[in-house]
Scaffold this motif. Structure first.
Motif, mmCIF file in Angstrom:
data_model
loop_
_atom_site.group_PDB
_atom_site.id
_atom_site.type_symbol
_atom_site.label_atom_id
_atom_site.label_comp_id
_atom_site.label_asym_id
_atom_site.label_seq_id
_atom_site.Cartn_x
_atom_site.Cartn_y
_atom_site.Cartn_z
ATOM 1 N N LEU A 2 -22.520 -40.201 7.065
ATOM 2 C CA LEU A 2 -23.644 -39.874 7.673
ATOM 3 C C LEU A 2 -23.988 -38.624 8.614
ATOM 4 C CD1 LEU A 2 -26.691 -40.768 7.794
ATOM 5 C CD2 LEU A 2 -26.013 -42.162 9.523
ATOM 6 N N MET A 3 -22.987 -38.398 9.443
ATOM 7 C CA MET A 3 -23.084 -37.206 10.335
ATOM 8 C C MET A 3 -23.016 -35.903 9.721
ATOM 9 S SD MET A 3 -24.091 -37.771 13.518
ATOM 10 C CE MET A 3 -23.717 -36.176 13.855
ATOM 11 N N PHE A 4 -22.252 -35.909 8.601
ATOM 12 C CA PHE A 4 -21.942 -34.836 7.779
ATOM 13 C C PHE A 4 -23.076 -34.399 7.039
ATOM 14 C CE2 PHE A 4 -20.564 -32.735 3.855
ATOM 15 C CZ PHE A 4 -19.948 -31.625 4.155
ATOM 16 N N VAL A 8 -25.534 -31.141 7.424
ATOM 17 C CA VAL A 8 -25.805 -30.337 6.506
ATOM 18 C C VAL A 8 -27.180 -29.944 6.231
ATOM 19 C CG1 VAL A 8 -25.528 -30.012 3.896
ATOM 20 C CG2 VAL A 8 -23.633 -30.764 5.035
ATOM 21 N N ALA A 9 -27.946 -30.986 6.456
ATOM 22 C CA ALA A 9 -29.331 -30.959 6.252
ATOM 23 C C ALA A 9 -29.910 -30.162 7.426
ATOM 24 C CB ALA A 9 -29.990 -32.390 6.394
ATOM 25 N N MET A 10 -29.320 -30.213 8.720
ATOM 26 C CA MET A 10 -29.846 -29.263 9.560
ATOM 27 C C MET A 10 -29.586 -27.906 9.709
ATOM 28 S SD MET A 10 -29.212 -29.773 13.681
ATOM 29 C CE MET A 10 -27.624 -29.446 13.664
ATOM 30 N N VAL A 11 -28.415 -27.628 9.230
ATOM 31 C CA VAL A 11 -27.857 -26.146 8.783
ATOM 32 C C VAL A 11 -28.901 -25.691 7.702
ATOM 33 C CG1 VAL A 11 -26.036 -24.806 7.919
ATOM 34 C CG2 VAL A 11 -25.685 -26.583 9.783
ATOM 35 N N VAL A 22 -37.729 -28.010 14.964
ATOM 36 C CA VAL A 22 -38.250 -28.992 13.784
ATOM 37 C C VAL A 22 -37.072 -29.457 12.774
ATOM 38 C CG1 VAL A 22 -39.492 -28.750 11.568
ATOM 39 C CG2 VAL A 22 -40.252 -27.396 13.650
ATOM 40 N N ALA A 23 -35.915 -28.445 12.556
ATOM 41 C CA ALA A 23 -34.905 -28.977 12.080
ATOM 42 C C ALA A 23 -34.206 -30.100 12.749
ATOM 43 C CB ALA A 23 -33.901 -27.615 11.770
ATOM 44 N N LEU A 24 -34.035 -30.052 13.952
ATOM 45 C CA LEU A 24 -33.325 -30.815 14.936
ATOM 46 C C LEU A 24 -34.074 -32.183 14.743
ATOM 47 C CD1 LEU A 24 -30.895 -30.704 16.928
ATOM 48 C CD2 LEU A 24 -32.638 -30.365 18.636
ATOM 49 N N ALA A 25 -35.230 -32.083 15.263
ATOM 50 C CA ALA A 25 -35.909 -33.548 15.046
ATOM 51 C C ALA A 25 -35.957 -34.044 13.729
ATOM 52 C CB ALA A 25 -37.368 -33.214 15.321
ATOM 53 N N VAL A 26 -36.365 -33.509 12.526
ATOM 54 C CA VAL A 26 -36.314 -33.920 11.210
ATOM 55 C C VAL A 26 -34.859 -34.513 11.008
ATOM 56 C CG1 VAL A 26 -36.543 -33.506 8.812
ATOM 57 C CG2 VAL A 26 -38.063 -32.433 10.410
ATOM 58 N N ALA A 28 -32.777 -35.749 12.956
ATOM 59 C CA ALA A 28 -32.383 -37.079 13.724
ATOM 60 C C ALA A 28 -33.312 -38.095 13.143
ATOM 61 C CB ALA A 28 -32.836 -36.701 15.215
ATOM 62 N N ILE A 29 -34.477 -37.757 12.836
ATOM 63 C CA ILE A 29 -35.269 -38.963 12.140
ATOM 64 C C ILE A 29 -34.761 -39.390 10.983
ATOM 65 C CG2 ILE A 29 -37.448 -39.477 11.110
ATOM 66 C CD1 ILE A 29 -38.772 -37.631 13.353
ATOM 67 N N LEU A 30 -33.935 -38.393 10.199
ATOM 68 C CA LEU A 30 -33.466 -38.787 8.948
ATOM 69 C C LEU A 30 -32.363 -39.586 9.132
ATOM 70 C CD1 LEU A 30 -33.700 -35.594 6.618
ATOM 71 C CD2 LEU A 30 -35.151 -37.753 6.302
ATOM 72 N N GLY A 31 -31.615 -39.512 10.142
ATOM 73 C CA GLY A 31 -30.565 -40.079 10.444
ATOM 74 C C GLY A 31 -30.902 -41.545 10.797
ATOM 75 N N LEU A 32 -31.852 -41.698 11.741
ATOM 76 C CA LEU A 32 -32.388 -42.940 12.464
ATOM 77 C C LEU A 32 -32.773 -43.737 11.280
ATOM 78 C CD1 LEU A 32 -34.386 -41.879 15.563
ATOM 79 C CD2 LEU A 32 -31.940 -43.078 15.473
#
Length: 426
Positions: A2-4, A8-11, A22-26, A28-32
């Motif tokens: 999941l972390m990987f 990848v999504a953030m990068v 925005v990349a950071l928040a999105v 994190a929300i996807l991970g949650l």
């Protein structure tokens, strides 16, 4: 796994030029969502609001505003005149003046970008007019501006203190000696260049002229006394000192009757944009921090590194390399907000003083401001000097070596940043 996927999504979003916040928040929300479902998102907005409205963070826009008022109110010009009388007679005098004034300006703004924008617009044209190359002028201005995040008050230190839950006042005290060491080292390199290229001296030393410029700049000296004296004397917090700095800058500017409203408006707008970017990053980091905490990522990283070594000096070496690398690609605020919450459990487990580590982080990010491709401070200096960034970097490497030397000394001789902290706070 999941972390990987989240990484990848953030990068990928950052590579698509989506703002880091925005990349950071999105991400994190996807991970949650994947980890806990939609119920985990109920308090996200409230958490972001609470995280970005902490009392200590109010100091950031206040210090930026104080620096803007200082530059628009004729205060900077008087500082330049005074410092020129002190060290302008040395060969390469304007380079030394540039570093000296940046050292003083750092005590008010706390922002390297604000410093290079303010000093660069005044000093670089003067240096080029006196025969200094554009590359050298930009390199001196850029590297000396990074003193603003080492010398207190420092905006990155405020962000680190908030992220690591440590005393910002103690961090400020820890930055005094390394900042002065950095300034002395930069002046040493500037002097070597001045001798090699026969750079000019400024006006001959005159006690009378020194006294005149001292009296003219005397109200200006109230600013660091109010800020640093108030903080270190225990009379005010860092946030309260920032508010007093704004008030003092206004009063001194009114005393000089030289407020340039156009420059003030431009500086305030730029400062407001810088502050907004930082605050959005802080808000986004709260969401990411919540996700990482629930996923136990910081604890796992700490455990994995401690399985390799539990020697704190080796751990500091690893973290130095890590922060130097991310400094190539991230602004200081983003680097602190993204990384510090992750490594703090490792710092605690390795019995590393968090104030000491905060100074190490700050010095790493000061170097990162000088190293492309991001290099926000270097790019600003190059834009003002109209110089090629790679030509400037060839000169700037010698100034970066000074900052790197200070970093290594502060990393492996903790008493350098900490002895004043221990003296004042026990």
């Amino acid at each position: 796994m999941l972390m990987f996927g989240i990484f990848v999504a953030m990068v990928a979003m950052i590579c698509l030029n989506i703002p880091i916040a925005v990349a950071l928040a999105v991400s994190a929300i996807l991970g949650l969502l994947v980890m806990e479902g939609t119920s985990s998102l109920v308090t996200v907005a409230l958490d972001m609001y609470n995280g970005s409205t902490k009392f200590s963070l109010i100091a950031i826009p206040m210090f930026v505003l104080a620096g803007a008022i200082m530059n628009a109110g004729g205060i900077t010009d008087r500082l330049i005149n005074f410092v020129t009388c002190i060290i302008g007679f040395v060969r390469g005098g304007l380079a030394h003046v540039n570093i000296g004034v940046s050292l003083f300006f750092a005590e008010i703004s706390g922002s390297a970008v604000a410093d290079v924008a303010a000093m660069g617009s005044v000093m670089i044209p003067q240096m080029k007019k006196r025969g200094y190359s554009g590359a050298f002028s930009a390199a001196v201005t850029s590297s000396s501006a990074s003193l603003a995040i080492i010398i207190p008050p420092s905006i990155p230190m405020i962000l680190y203190a908030t992220s690591a839950n440590v005393s910002v006042e103690q961090l400020f005290v820890a930055g005094i000696v390394p900042g002065l060491m950095g300034a002395a080292g930069l002046m040493g390199v500037a002097y070597v260049f001045a001798r090699r290229y026969d750079l000019p001296r400024e006006e001959a030393f005159s006690g009378r002229r020194l006294w005149e410029t001292f009296i003219d700049a005397l109200p200006t000296f109230a600013l660091p006394v109010i800020i640093l004296g108030g903080i270190f004397g225990g009379f005010v917090t860092a946030t309260e000192a920032a508010g007093l700095a704004v008030l003092a800058a206004i009063l001194v500017s009114l005393y000089y009757r030289q407020v340039n409203l156009g420059r003030l408006k431009s500086a305030m707008l730029d400062g407001g944009m810088q502050t907004a970017v930082v605050m959005v990053l802080v808000a986004a980091s709260v969401v990411m921090g919540g996700f990482l905490t629930r996923a136990q990522v910081p604890q796992e990283i700490a455990q994995n590194i401690l399985e390799i070594t539990d020697n704190k000096w080796v751990i500091l070496l690893i973290l130095n390399f890590f922060f130097l690398i991310i400094g190539f690609f991230l602004h200081s605020a983003a680097a602190i907000i993204l990384v510090v919450p992750i490594v703090i459990p490792l710092i605690v487990a390795a019995d590393i003083n968090p104030i000491h580590f905060g100074l190490v982080v700050t010095l790493n990010l000061a170097i990162g401001q000088q190293t492309p491709p991001v290099a926000s401070v270097l790019i600003t200096a190059c834009a003002v000097a109209r110089a090629n960034i790679w030509e400037v970097s060839k000169v700037n490497i010698w100034f970066i070596l000074v900052l790197l030397t200070v970093l290594l000394m502060c990393t492996y001789i903790p008493s350098i940043p900490l002895f004043l902290v221990e003296y004042f706070y026990g």
